[in-house]
Design a protein around this motif. Structure first.
Motif, PDB file in Angstrom:
ATOM      1  N   LYS A  22      14.565 -25.835  34.366  1.00  0.00           N
ATOM      2  CA  LYS A  22      15.283 -25.431  33.157  1.00  0.00           C
ATOM      3  C   LYS A  22      16.273 -24.297  33.458  1.00  0.00           C
ATOM      4  N   HIS A  23      15.873 -23.347  34.287  1.00  0.00           N
ATOM      5  CA  HIS A  23      16.709 -22.159  34.477  1.00  0.00           C
ATOM      6  C   HIS A  23      17.590 -22.225  35.715  1.00  0.00           C
ATOM      7  N   THR A 238      17.913 -14.127  33.148  1.00  0.00           N
ATOM      8  CA  THR A 238      17.432 -15.467  33.525  1.00  0.00           C
ATOM      9  C   THR A 238      16.019 -15.390  34.096  1.00  0.00           C
ATOM     10  N   PHE A 242      12.744 -17.242  32.693  1.00  0.00           N
ATOM     11  CA  PHE A 242      12.015 -18.121  33.617  1.00  0.00           C
ATOM     12  C   PHE A 242      10.535 -17.714  33.643  1.00  0.00           C
TER      13      PHE A 242
END
Ligand SMILES: Cc1cc2nc3c(=O)[nH]c(=O)nc-3n(C[C@H](O)[C@H](O)[C@H](O)COP(=O)(O)O)c2cc1C
Length: 318
Positions: A22-23, A238, A242
């Motif tokens: 996703k990140h 981020t 995460f």
């Protein structure tokens, strides 16, 4: 370059994979930690069900020396929609090696040859192998590669250490170089690419390599691939998001704060490297690793994450 995420038992399971994807979305292929019993447990099923692996190319890994176990798991994987499976011939652990599983199967090449002969004849999906280069001596590699060359592997991932090295010493790049010349299908390199310097040294020596598998390097520094590819470095924001996703995933998957803490601490035994330049790193880390309170752990983690500075990551070439 194609990047694969290494399978790492209890670390790179579906919770980690989903959060990472996703990140960072820069992994070409994910490998699950190994499955080993034909009656898949609910934990095994959670690892491989399509709902837990959306938007990622995932290859499940099997560790066994028994044809029927391999084929039964592969059959179930096919039912879940998988088209490839990976055979683990690299695990160096003292609990599996004496049973001739993982790297232990490299000690009995007749048994290995028989297993490969049967699974390559009968397996309904493609097979790749992740291997070490032998048990005790690099001279073992020649016979091992002769066997691999007899079968139509999808690809061969080489971690060029011996079983007895465990994770000590250095990957044997001479043997890897020989393998690159001799092996007849795609070869992926794995081992000790944990920093930009290590990666640069490797790609300068092997410009022909097009696929690398990264494990501990990504756990220590999730922004590693961005650094390797010259993309903007990962931000504290981020990393925080995460980390939140991993923690939320474990809270959903695992019951009991103590068990969740155990998983998070295991992750931080690598991830902590990203924060080595923070003030009083050792003292704060010790407190974090000792606490039995998940909220306290979370709070110390968040303080580290808020102080993240990507400049701290580069490790010296070792
Ligand atoms: C804690 C831990 C668990 C691992 N679990 C697996 C596994 O389930 N299957 C496997 O093939 N390799 C496993 N490995 C080996 C890694 O996939 C990889 O080959 C190794 O860490 C070397 O690569 P790296 O230097 O990039 O970490 C494991 C390694 C560690 C340290």
């Amino acid at each position: 370059m194609q990047y694969y995420l290494a399978p790492m038992q209890s670390l790179t399971g579906y919770v980690f994979r989903n959060a990472y994807n996703k990140h960072f979305h820069n992994i070409d292929k994910y490998f699950t930690p190994f499955l080993s019993s034909k009656g898949l447990s609910s934990k095994d099923k959670n690892e491989i069900i399509p709902e837990h692996n959306q938007g990622m190319l995932v290859v499940p890994q099997i560790m066994t020396n028994q044809t029927d176990v391999f084929l039964e798991i592969a059959r179930q994987l096919e039912d879940y929609g998988y088209t490839s499976v990976n055979l683990n011939l690299g695990c160096p652990s003292g609990t599996v090696v004496p049973k001739k599983r993982g790297a232990g199967l490299l000690a009995d090449l007749d048994m290995l040859d028989r297993l490969l002969d049967e699974i390559f004849t009968k397996c309904p999906i493609r097979i790749s192998i992740k291997t070490r280069i032998g048990m005790e001596n690099p001279t073992e590699w020649e016979d091992i590669q002769t066997i691999y060359n007899r079968y139509p592997l999808e690809e061969l991932i080489i971690h060029p250490r011996l079983q007895q090295d465990q994770y000590k010493n250095h990957p044997n790049l001479e043997i890897f170089s020989e393998a690159l010349e001799q092996i007849q299908y795609p070869v992926c390199y794995n081992g000790d690419l944990h920093s930009v310097n290590q990666y640069k040294a490797f790609t300068e020596q092997f410009p022909q390599v097009t696929t690398v598998m990264l494990g501990r390097g990504i756990l220590k520094n999730p922004g590693l691939i961005d650094e390797l590819t010259g993309n903007a470095p990962v931000t504290a924001e981020t990393l925080l998001a995460f980390h939140e996703d991993i923690l939320a995933g474990y809270k959903e998957e695992i019951s009991g704060d103590i068990n969740i803490l155990y998983k998070m601490k295991e992750l931080w035994s690598y991830f902590g490297d990203s924060f080595k330049n923070c003030d009083q790193f050792a003292k704060r880390m010790k407190k974090m690793m000792k606490t039995k309170s998940l909220p306290e752990f979370h709070s110390i983690a968040n303080q580290f994450l808020a102080e993240y500075n990507c400049q701290a990551n580069e490790l010296p070439i070792v």
